[in-house]
Design an enzyme around this catalytic site. Structure first.
Site: not given
Length: 347
Positions: A177, A204
């Site tokens: 990310d 996530h």
């Protein structure tokens, strides 16, 4: 040449200089195991880790293919030793290792529900965590297997059940990310990714991913529709890869890169390098009063693993809304992981 280029890309210039410094004879070289080394993430991850100067040896394990991957990777002219282990050699693979990276599991396939994916990967991660608890209870565990929001609590609960859980040594790898945020923002800003770092907090997956663009010199300049599109792309960047691969896979190469980057950061911290700070999904008190006791935020890595958990700092009104959407979803994900371990104990 290409493998060395890949290693150079793992860190910014400053951190790479530090990595070279710590690769001297005085450095504490580390034995690392990759559980799931034969898979789409595990193979490129193993190659990248072979080139990390802080890895003294690699133990590659999978239910299928790991000895072949080990033989292949072992020919790379980097110093670390490589050994492969078959399905019935998990304990041997874990003996003496200090860092365990877990990319094992299955990607979501056509016709497979999210519950199907969870049940398969949850069982795999639980069993691997049980083996680590039995063989290398003091190892640092880096969880890549999805869904990370649930698999990290599964690992923690499994270790806790065995009486060996240390919250400073269990990490969910959310680095992809962070990598995506820097890459996508830099494209908008016309700068290099190294010039556009973004702290990404939360979890996530999807709405649990919260990029703090207001804390970035370039990110704070993005507004309106461009802001909304950038946030959505960071949160759902994996969908781009799945679509582009046309059902043939998901984000494996970029995830391997991110996994190797985080592993290198941890190794530098374990070696005593100061100021190694990166987001990671860990046991975290910041929102524990809301039932969210695992959360990704900037964490300082050191000789004990987690040295310090940083607060999220000042955030914008838009980011507050993103965080408000993140927390209830993350709470459900964490509870699902814990419930899985509890039900397993009753079965």
């Amino acid at each position: 040449m290409y493998a060395r280029s890949a290693l150079r890309a793992l860190s910014s210039t400053s951190s790479l200089t530090s990595a070279r410094l710590f690769s001297s004879s005085a450095a504490r070289h580390t034995r690392v195991a990759v559980l799931g080394a034969g898979g789409g993430i595990g193979q490129p991850l193993s190659l990248l880790l072979k080139n990390d100067p802080l890895v003294s040896s690699l133990s590659l394990y999978d239910i299928k293919g790991a000895p072949g991957v080990a033989a292949d990777v072992s020919h790379v002219d980097a110093a670390g030793e490589v050994n492969g282990y078959a399905a019935d050699q998990l304990d041997q693979a874990l003996e003496g290792v200090e860092v365990v990276v877990i990319p094992a599991g299955v990607p979501r396939k056509p016709g497979m529900t999210r519950d199907d994916l969870f049940n398969t990967n949850a069982s795999i991660v639980r069993d691997l965590a049980s083996a680590v608890a039995r063989v290398s209870p003091e190892a640092h565990i880096l969880v890549i297997s999805n869904p990370v929001n649930s698999t990290v609590p599964i690992v923690a609960a499994t270790l806790e059940k065995a009486g060996v859980f240390n919250p400073a040594r269990v990490f969910g790898v959310t680095t992809l990310d962070v990598v995506r945020a820097a890459r996508f923002l830099s494209s908008l800003a016309g700068v290099t990714p190294a010039e556009a770092p973004v702290t990404v907090i939360g979890g996530h997956s999807g709405a649990t991913i919260v990029p703090l663009l207001s804390q970035s010199a370039h990110g704070k300049k993005v507004s309106g529709e461009a802001y909304d599109k950038l946030v959505h792309r960071i949160q759902y960047g994996g969908d781009e890869v799945v679509k582009a691969k046309d059902g043939a896979g998901s984000a494996t190469l970029s995830m391997a890169y991110a996994g190797a980057k985080f592993t290198n950061a941890l190794l530098r911290g374990l070696n005593g390098q100061k100021g190694v700070v990166t987001p990671t999904f860990v046991k975290n008190p910041l929102f524990a009063d809301q039932g969210v006791d695992f959360f990704a935020t900037n964490v300082e890595l050191g000789v004990s693993g987690v040295e310090k958990i940083h607060p999220i700092g000042e955030i914008s009104a838009q980011e507050t809304k993103l965080l408000d959407a993140c927390l209830p979803e993350l709470k459900k994900n964490i509870a699902k992981g814990k419930e899985f371990v509890a039900q397993s104990a009753q079965a």
